[in-house]
Design a protein around this motif. Sequence first.
Motif, PDB file in Angstrom:
ATOM      1  N   THR A   1      35.875  40.399  37.451  1.00  0.00           N
ATOM      2  CA  THR A   1      36.596  40.549  38.705  1.00  0.00           C
ATOM      3  C   THR A   1      38.087  40.722  38.430  1.00  0.00           C
ATOM      4  O   THR A   1      38.659  40.021  37.604  1.00  0.00           O
ATOM      5  CB  THR A   1      36.383  39.319  39.605  1.00  0.00           C
ATOM      6  OG1 THR A   1      34.986  39.194  39.868  1.00  0.00           O
ATOM      7  CG2 THR A   1      37.123  39.475  40.922  1.00  0.00           C
ATOM      8  N   CYS A   2      38.690  41.654  39.112  1.00  0.00           N
ATOM      9  CA  CYS A   2      40.125  41.894  38.947  1.00  0.00           C
ATOM     10  C   CYS A   2      40.884  40.658  39.435  1.00  0.00           C
ATOM     11  O   CYS A   2      40.714  40.221  40.579  1.00  0.00           O
ATOM     12  CB  CYS A   2      40.557  43.129  39.735  1.00  0.00           C
ATOM     13  SG  CYS A   2      42.336  43.442  39.713  1.00  0.00           S
TER      14      CYS A   2
ATOM     15  N   ARG B   1      45.925  47.728  39.768  1.00  0.00           N
ATOM     16  CA  ARG B   1      45.293  47.409  38.487  1.00  0.00           C
ATOM     17  C   ARG B   1      43.860  47.937  38.418  1.00  0.00           C
ATOM     18  O   ARG B   1      43.455  48.542  37.442  1.00  0.00           O
ATOM     19  CB  ARG B   1      45.314  45.909  38.251  1.00  0.00           C
ATOM     20  CG  ARG B   1      44.829  45.537  36.848  1.00  0.00           C
ATOM     21  CD  ARG B   1      44.998  44.075  36.541  1.00  0.00           C
ATOM     22  NE  ARG B   1      44.689  43.808  35.150  1.00  0.00           N
ATOM     23  CZ  ARG B   1      44.440  42.598  34.665  1.00  0.00           C
ATOM     24  NH1 ARG B   1      44.466  41.568  35.467  1.00  0.00           N
ATOM     25  NH2 ARG B   1      44.171  42.430  33.387  1.00  0.00           N
ATOM     26  N   CYS B   2      43.074  47.674  39.452  1.00  0.00           N
ATOM     27  CA  CYS B   2      41.674  48.120  39.441  1.00  0.00           C
ATOM     28  C   CYS B   2      41.470  49.383  40.274  1.00  0.00           C
ATOM     29  O   CYS B   2      40.349  49.866  40.400  1.00  0.00           O
ATOM     30  CB  CYS B   2      40.758  47.015  39.955  1.00  0.00           C
ATOM     31  SG  CYS B   2      41.031  46.581  41.705  1.00  0.00           S
TER      32      CYS B   2
ATOM     33  N   SER C   1      38.717  49.197  43.096  1.00  0.00           N
ATOM     34  CA  SER C   1      37.309  48.866  42.853  1.00  0.00           C
ATOM     35  C   SER C   1      37.055  47.359  42.899  1.00  0.00           C
ATOM     36  O   SER C   1      35.935  46.923  43.157  1.00  0.00           O
ATOM     37  CB  SER C   1      36.872  49.407  41.493  1.00  0.00           C
ATOM     38  OG  SER C   1      37.527  48.716  40.437  1.00  0.00           O
TER      39      SER C   1
ATOM     40  N   GLU D   1      37.033  45.522  40.379  1.00  0.00           N
ATOM     41  CA  GLU D   1      36.407  45.129  39.110  1.00  0.00           C
ATOM     42  C   GLU D   1      37.087  45.843  37.947  1.00  0.00           C
ATOM     43  O   GLU D   1      37.614  46.947  38.101  1.00  0.00           O
ATOM     44  CB  GLU D   1      34.914  45.474  39.123  1.00  0.00           C
ATOM     45  CG  GLU D   1      34.118  44.709  40.178  1.00  0.00           C
ATOM     46  CD  GLU D   1      32.670  45.140  40.232  1.00  0.00           C
ATOM     47  OE1 GLU D   1      31.817  44.290  40.549  1.00  0.00           O
ATOM     48  OE2 GLU D   1      32.386  46.329  39.954  1.00  0.00           O
ATOM     49  N   LEU D   2      37.026  45.207  36.786  1.00  0.00           N
ATOM     50  CA  LEU D   2      37.551  45.788  35.555  1.00  0.00           C
ATOM     51  C   LEU D   2      36.424  45.844  34.532  1.00  0.00           C
ATOM     52  O   LEU D   2      35.642  44.892  34.416  1.00  0.00           O
ATOM     53  CB  LEU D   2      38.713  44.952  35.019  1.00  0.00           C
ATOM     54  CG  LEU D   2      39.934  44.833  35.944  1.00  0.00           C
ATOM     55  CD1 LEU D   2      40.931  43.846  35.370  1.00  0.00           C
ATOM     56  CD2 LEU D   2      40.583  46.186  36.164  1.00  0.00           C
ATOM     57  N   TYR D   3      36.356  46.962  33.806  1.00  0.00           N
ATOM     58  CA  TYR D   3      35.267  47.164  32.855  1.00  0.00           C
ATOM     59  C   TYR D   3      35.805  47.198  31.426  1.00  0.00           C
ATOM     60  O   TYR D   3      36.942  47.614  31.177  1.00  0.00           O
ATOM     61  CB  TYR D   3      34.521  48.459  33.174  1.00  0.00           C
ATOM     62  CG  TYR D   3      33.780  48.378  34.483  1.00  0.00           C
ATOM     63  CD1 TYR D   3      32.461  47.937  34.541  1.00  0.00           C
ATOM     64  CD2 TYR D   3      34.424  48.690  35.686  1.00  0.00           C
ATOM     65  CE1 TYR D   3      31.791  47.834  35.740  1.00  0.00           C
ATOM     66  CE2 TYR D   3      33.767  48.586  36.904  1.00  0.00           C
ATOM     67  CZ  TYR D   3      32.442  48.146  36.916  1.00  0.00           C
ATOM     68  OH  TYR D   3      31.788  48.030  38.117  1.00  0.00           O
TER      69      TYR D   3
END
Length: 386
Positions: free
Chosen positions: A176-177, A205-206, A209, A211-213
């Motif tokens: 999660t961001c 930052r994300c 979305s 979320e960060l991958y």
Amino acid sequence: MSEDFYDVLGVSRDASEEEIKKAYRKKAAKHHPDVSDDDDAEERFKKIQKAKEVLTDEQKRQQYDQMGHDRFTEADKRGATGGGGPGGAGGPFGGAGGAGGAGGFEDIFNQFFGGGGGRGGGGGNRPRQGQDLRTGLTIDLEEAFEGATKEVTLTRPTECDTCDGAGHPPDADVETCSQCNGRGQVQQVQQTPLGRVQQTSTCPRCEGSGELYSEDCADCGGDGVVREEATLSVEIPAGIRSGQSLRMEREGAPGENGGPKGDLLIEVDVDVGDRFERDGDDLRVSEAVSFPQAVFGDTIEVETVDGSVEMDVPAGTQSGETFRLKGKGMPRLRRRGRGDLYVQVGVVIPDSLNEEQREALEAFAEAGGEDVDVGGGFFEKLKSSF
């Protein structure tokens, strides 16, 4: 540069609120003035308290991450003295602050009329339609007259097949961001002369979305989009004019967050050629007639876009005179009927005469067009000599 709040507490920039509170308790127990013998314990303890205060407040933490330590603390000091700060007039996002503030009414209008930053503006991770694309197509006058089916080739963005537009491999690790806490949006609050303004924008930052991958797709580089060459078949309606556009729905750029594709707009240019001039639905053409035809009248053939037609040239027609052929122009786009064809006549003067033609014209000139012996067949002789 002053010591960063994350460094003060000894946590990473992605630390959760619980991790920050735990680090604060540990640091506070160690550096509290009542238990520490260090000379700077009191000052150190104040920094720890300030770091915890900012990093456990969602709104302040967002401002701190966006502005950086020095700008944030400078704005905070101005707020404490009435000059503005986070949550005060002239805070870190503009308003009526002094040096270092972004500046007043310009920022206010940016917020109300298109400010917001981020790839998707203030839309967070909601579905958004893709952008419309534009291209051009040239056709000839006959194709514009009849209507046609043409092919257009263009290079356009399309959803990456490798990752299905996600931008990352299916087995990539996800988290999660921390900047938006998974919402895909961040909020900025500003006290302005018009009141307190809260602006929501896409998390930088994300990119909305939430979320960060751990890794990006190797083919699209994390964009979820690649470029492809596409050939499309487009229907050209009869009567279209230069500068008009055709819209092909859902043939534009892919949407974001599951949104629909944009449209493709095709601007048409009609190459009229050398014979005709076009004026809306009307056409204009020039036709040459001989001297006798202009003098005595005749029936001539005029070539139109869809074949030849006969046109009467009255006796005594002057060079430059224009005649209208009704309904012989271009079809009216998506309407019934056609425009007109305007034929401008040009009288061609022969550049050489035989003896008979010369004698006939000299006799006509000497007569001055008066007292000519019509019964003697003068005009018939003149006409037959050409």
